[in-house]
Design a protein around this motif. Structure first.
Motif, short mmCIF file in Angstrom:
data_model
loop_
_atom_site.label_atom_id
_atom_site.label_comp_id
_atom_site.label_asym_id
_atom_site.label_seq_id
_atom_site.Cartn_x
_atom_site.Cartn_y
_atom_site.Cartn_z
N ILE A 197 0.85 -1.01 -0.01
CA ILE A 197 0.03 0.06 0.00
C ILE A 197 1.11 1.22 -0.20
O ILE A 197 0.71 2.33 -0.68
CB ILE A 197 -0.92 -0.12 1.24
N ASP A 198 1.82 1.43 0.83
CA ASP A 198 2.69 2.39 0.93
C ASP A 198 4.26 1.76 0.75
O ASP A 198 4.79 0.85 1.39
CB ASP A 198 2.62 2.84 2.53
N GLN A 199 4.86 2.57 -0.13
CA GLN A 199 6.35 2.04 -0.39
C GLN A 199 7.22 2.11 0.74
O GLN A 199 8.30 1.77 0.69
CB GLN A 199 6.80 2.73 -1.79
N THR A 200 6.71 2.78 1.87
CA THR A 200 7.78 3.14 2.87
C THR A 200 7.85 1.70 3.71
O THR A 200 8.57 1.43 4.40
CB THR A 200 7.36 4.15 3.80
N SER A 201 6.86 0.81 3.44
CA SER A 201 7.02 -0.59 3.94
C SER A 201 8.23 -1.35 3.45
O SER A 201 8.54 -2.34 4.05
CB SER A 201 5.62 -1.37 3.89
N ARG A 202 8.81 -0.96 2.40
CA ARG A 202 10.11 -1.59 1.82
C ARG A 202 11.22 -1.68 3.06
O ARG A 202 11.88 -2.56 2.78
CB ARG A 202 10.83 -0.68 0.87
N SER A 203 11.21 -0.78 3.90
CA SER A 203 12.11 -0.76 4.86
C SER A 203 12.17 -1.97 5.98
O SER A 203 12.97 -2.34 6.76
CB SER A 203 12.33 0.60 5.41
N GLY A 204 10.81 -2.63 5.96
CA GLY A 204 10.66 -3.64 6.71
C GLY A 204 10.33 -3.57 8.23
O GLY A 204 10.09 -2.40 8.52
N GLN A 205 10.34 -4.54 8.91
CA GLN A 205 10.03 -4.28 10.42
C GLN A 205 11.15 -4.11 11.33
O GLN A 205 11.21 -3.36 12.30
CB GLN A 205 9.27 -5.62 10.86
N GLY A 206 12.25 -5.15 10.90
CA GLY A 206 13.43 -5.04 11.73
C GLY A 206 13.85 -6.50 12.31
O GLY A 206 13.36 -7.28 12.04
N VAL A 207 14.99 -6.51 13.11
CA VAL A 207 15.66 -7.71 13.40
C VAL A 207 14.92 -8.32 14.80
O VAL A 207 15.37 -9.44 15.26
CB VAL A 207 17.03 -7.55 13.71
N ASP A 208 13.62 -7.95 15.07
CA ASP A 208 12.84 -8.52 15.88
C ASP A 208 11.74 -9.43 15.43
O ASP A 208 10.79 -10.09 16.05
CB ASP A 208 12.25 -7.60 16.97
N ALA A 209 11.81 -9.33 13.77
CA ALA A 209 10.89 -10.24 13.18
C ALA A 209 11.11 -11.85 13.58
O ALA A 209 12.38 -12.22 13.67
CB ALA A 209 11.24 -9.95 11.64
N PRO A 210 9.92 -12.45 13.25
CA PRO A 210 10.17 -13.95 13.65
C PRO A 210 10.64 -14.71 12.31
O PRO A 210 11.04 -14.23 11.17
CB PRO A 210 8.83 -14.52 13.97
N VAL A 211 10.96 -15.93 12.67
CA VAL A 211 11.71 -16.78 11.56
C VAL A 211 10.65 -18.10 11.48
O VAL A 211 10.33 -18.53 12.47
CB VAL A 211 13.06 -17.13 11.53
N TYR A 212 10.40 -18.70 10.27
CA TYR A 212 9.59 -19.64 10.23
C TYR A 212 10.26 -20.79 10.18
O TYR A 212 11.06 -21.07 8.94
CB TYR A 212 8.50 -19.11 9.04
N GLY A 213 10.02 -21.96 11.15
CA GLY A 213 10.93 -23.32 10.89
C GLY A 213 10.01 -24.24 10.30
O GLY A 213 8.75 -24.53 10.74
N PHE A 214 10.58 -25.14 9.75
CA PHE A 214 9.76 -26.42 9.20
C PHE A 214 10.48 -27.58 9.31
O PHE A 214 11.81 -27.48 9.06
CB PHE A 214 9.58 -26.02 7.74
N VAL A 215 10.10 -28.69 9.81
CA VAL A 215 10.86 -29.73 10.03
C VAL A 215 10.55 -30.82 9.47
O VAL A 215 9.20 -31.16 9.28
CB VAL A 215 10.71 -30.47 11.77
N ARG A 216 11.28 -31.66 8.90
CA ARG A 216 10.92 -32.71 7.87
C ARG A 216 11.82 -33.88 8.07
O ARG A 216 13.14 -33.61 8.00
CB ARG A 216 11.28 -32.40 6.24
N SER A 217 11.21 -35.12 8.13
CA SER A 217 12.17 -36.29 8.36
C SER A 217 12.39 -37.00 6.88
O SER A 217 11.35 -36.89 6.16
CB SER A 217 11.49 -37.38 9.26
N LEU A 218 13.46 -37.30 6.64
CA LEU A 218 13.99 -38.00 5.54
C LEU A 218 14.27 -39.44 5.39
O LEU A 218 14.92 -39.85 6.47
CB LEU A 218 15.19 -37.42 4.82
N GLY A 219 13.65 -40.33 4.59
CA GLY A 219 13.92 -41.60 4.63
C GLY A 219 12.90 -42.43 5.47
O GLY A 219 12.51 -42.17 6.24
#
Lengths: 120, 527
Positions: free
Chosen positions: A76-98
């Motif tokens: 909506i607003d190009q100022t969002s390009r700068s993002g949130q910052g390093v308090d953002a979460p990271v999304y984790g995914f676990v997969r078993s192989l074999g």
């Protein structure tokens, strides 16, 4: 995915936490990461004809029955390009192989509202 | 993810200057180059180019089944990524962990591509490089949201559309250089919509690579090409030495050293009058060691028959016997069950092949070949003589690259060409006289050791193998290993030979002001 490959959520969480990465952004970085929700609050959902459908943050976007690429999110607003910052979460995914399990993949997904391939 | 290829340059050409449509002639070549340069400069001055809203990036940590050790880490970068291994040699091939055992990820400036190292990663020939450094730390511990199916049921994970605006249908430079629109790439689809969500990462982490206990064994005055052979349980290395014998200023010498799998033993020199610092070849056959080297412009043939356990026999010059046809240069030798084979070139640069059955040499018809590389080698695979050459190939982009071509010698058709190659390996830049390779058969596979050079680093040592006796499988370039730790080849010769079931690459390094010439022994990772 068969049941044998699904670890209990508590085990998944512990593994994801144990190997949670340290991400160093470039010292000149201006496009910081954000959570998915942060971004959705700052975008509009647009259909193939350019019609604004809804504010994705308030709509059930998975229930729209969309075909891939029919729809897109637009800032909506190009100022969002700068993002949130390093308090953002990271999304984790676990997969078993074999079967039996030979290895386990922990995938960490990072989201940034804006990307640019440097040409300088 | 937007992929930048040569198509970009074409688009720029077409759009920026209509005259380039007409500039097909050789005369206009300079104009085209100038136009491309101008276009690239213009893009560089623009604020940015390959940009899009929304950017999903990822890394994957692969753990052993017991969850205790990391097998490899996949760092995604643009349309693809790669696996990195546990290495402590400071090279760019190893993943990085912090003191708590957490992966360290460097996120590239603006592109956010992930790397385990800081510095510049060249992309698209310098046009879109990734730059990483140790800026702000994003410590994700305590900030992990588990989105594994069953653990998370958020709406956005199932959203199938794009996470940013759609790409403009045409690339319009007026629009590019204008201020109005700067986003050109499609926004990405979400993680759960990507192929890797279902299929996992492409490829597998490479097998744990041996931290090769590289031996650097100095052999005095080794300053030229080498040849290796296995003879009576020893690895024999023949090496050129340019220093003339005191008695004859026109002589070179060939030195020999034997290696029992652990230690070097006897070293001997034989003087060869007027020897040239050219390729030498060596092979054992009928319990004799045979050597062919170049002296002035003809090849000379020597053999050594040891007496019992004594490894100090005498070399005999047999050039004028057995119907030996003295070629001129580039000898390569190998042995099948019942024949000693010799490939060589004559002064007209034609390739020839002779076989020795123990008493007589037989030379077939001239072999027509299109290999023009400076080095050649002969080996045996599936019981057949196999010829290898490092050749320069001009790509459509006008870049010249080295290819290692291997093909069987078919003395019936007398025809060798790259199109008949049983394998072609990419070897990076072509550097005249410096692309080295060797191959040897072990346990039904052809093991190939070769140098390759990228645009920015020195030549490194690689290993690949052609599998499956009886069928020829093309080797995927990706199956070649860069030997770890990286070894700068930059040498004068390379040989491979199995001794006591270990495959060794033997590399001669030229002497410098500070160091004598040396022989490097590198065990290959196949055992």
């Amino acid at each position: 995915m068969s049941s044998r490959s699904v670890l209990p959520k508590s085990t998944q969480d512990a593994m994801l936490e144990k190997f949670a990465p340290v991400v160093y952004l470039n010292s000149a970085e201006t496009s910081l990461p954000s959570s998915a929700e942060w971004y959705l609050q700052r975008t509009k959902l647009v259909d193939a004809s350019g019609n604004v459908i809804s504010n994705p943050a308030s709509a059930n976007i998975s229930a729209l029955g969309l075909a891939q690429s029919d729809y897109r999110l637009e800032m909506i607003d190009q100022t969002s390009r700068s993002g949130q910052g390093v308090d953002a979460p990271v999304y984790g995914f676990v997969r078993s192989l074999g079967d039996p399990v030979t290895a386990i993949d922990l995938t960490y997904w990072f989201f940034y509202p804006f990307k640019r391939e440097c040409v300088r | 993810m937007l992929i930048l290829g040569s198509g970009l340059a074409v688009a720029l050409l077409v759009t920026i200057n209509p005259f380039t449509f007409l500039a097909g002639s050789v005369v206009a070549g300079a104009a085209i180059v100038a136009t491309i340069s101008a276009a690239i400069d213009a893009v560089r001055k623009a604020e940015g180019f390959f940009i899009h809203q929304g950017d999903w990036e990822h890394v994957t940590v692969r753990l052993s089944a017991d969850r205790n050790s990391i097998l490899g880490i996949y760092y995604a970068a643009h349309e693809k990524g790669r696996w990195y291994m546990q290495l402590t040699d400071g090279s760019r091939n190893g993943y990085k962990l912090d003191g708590d055992g957490r992966p360290i990820v460097y996120s590239a400036l603006q592109s956010h591509a992930a790397y385990p190292y800081t510095g510049t990663t060249t992309r698209h020939g310098g046009f879109g490089n990734d730059k990483t450094d140790k800026g702000t730390a994003w410590n994700t511990a305590g900030a992990i949201v588990n989105i594994t199916p069953g653990a998370f049921d958020s709406d956005w994970l199932k959203y199938p559309g794009l996470w940013g605006r759609k790409q403009s249908k045409k690339i319009d430079l007026a629009e590019l250089f204008g201020e109005s629109v700067r986003e050109y790439g499609n926004g990405p689809i979400g993680p759960a919509m990507k192929d890797c969500w279902v299929k996992g990462e492409p490829d597998q982490p490479p097998l744990p690579q041996p931290q090769a206990p590289v031996r650097i064994d100095v052999i005095e005055k080794c300053d030229g090409p080498i040849a290796v052979a296995e003879y009576r349980g020893f690895l024999w290395v023949a090496y050129m030495n340019q220093t003339p014998m005191p008695s004859n200023p026109n002589s070179c010498t060939i030195g020999f050293a034997t290696f029992n799998g652990k230690n070097w033993e006897d070293q001997k020199l034989i003087p060869i009058v007027n020897a040239s610092m050219d390729q030498i070849a060596m092979a054992s056959f009928n319990d004799e060691l045979h050597l062919v080297c170049q002296s002035r412009n003809t090849l000379k043939w020597y053999s050594l028959a040891l007496d019992g356990a004594n490894r100090l026999g005498q070399w005999v010059d047999r050039t004028n016997s057995g119907g030996f046809i003295a070629g001129n240069s580039n000898p390569g030798m190998a042995t099948t069950a019942d024949k000693l084979g010799l490939a060589y070139r004559t002064s007209d640069h034609r390739l020839h092949f002779s076989e020795f059955d123990g008493s007589r040499w037989t030379t077939g018809p001239d072999i027509v070949d299109d290999f023009t590389g400076p080095t050649s080698a002969l080996g045996v695979f599936n019981g057949l003589f196999c010829y290898g050459a490092m050749v320069s190939v001009q790509l459509q982009t006008r870049k010249v690259e080295a290819r290692l071509a291997l093909c069987y010698i078919d003395t019936q058709t007398s025809n060798l060409s790259m199109s008949n190659a049983i394998t072609m390996l990419k070897a990076g830049r072509f550097i005249n006289d410096q692309n080295v390779f060797a191959f040897t058969e072990l346990d039904g596979a052809l093991h190939i050791v070769f140098s390759s050079a990228s645009g920015v680093v020195d030549m490194s040592l690689n290993w690949a193998r052609l599998m499956e006796r009886g069928t020829e499988l093309p080797i995927d370039d990706e199956t070649g290993y860069v030997i770890q730790p990286p070894i700068n080849v930059g040498g004068l010769g390379l040989g491979t030979m199995a001794v006591h079931n270990t495959l060794w690459a033997v590399l001669s390094k030229p002497p410098t002001a500070a160091v004598n010439g040396s022989v490097w022994m590198v065990p290959m990772p196949c055992h």
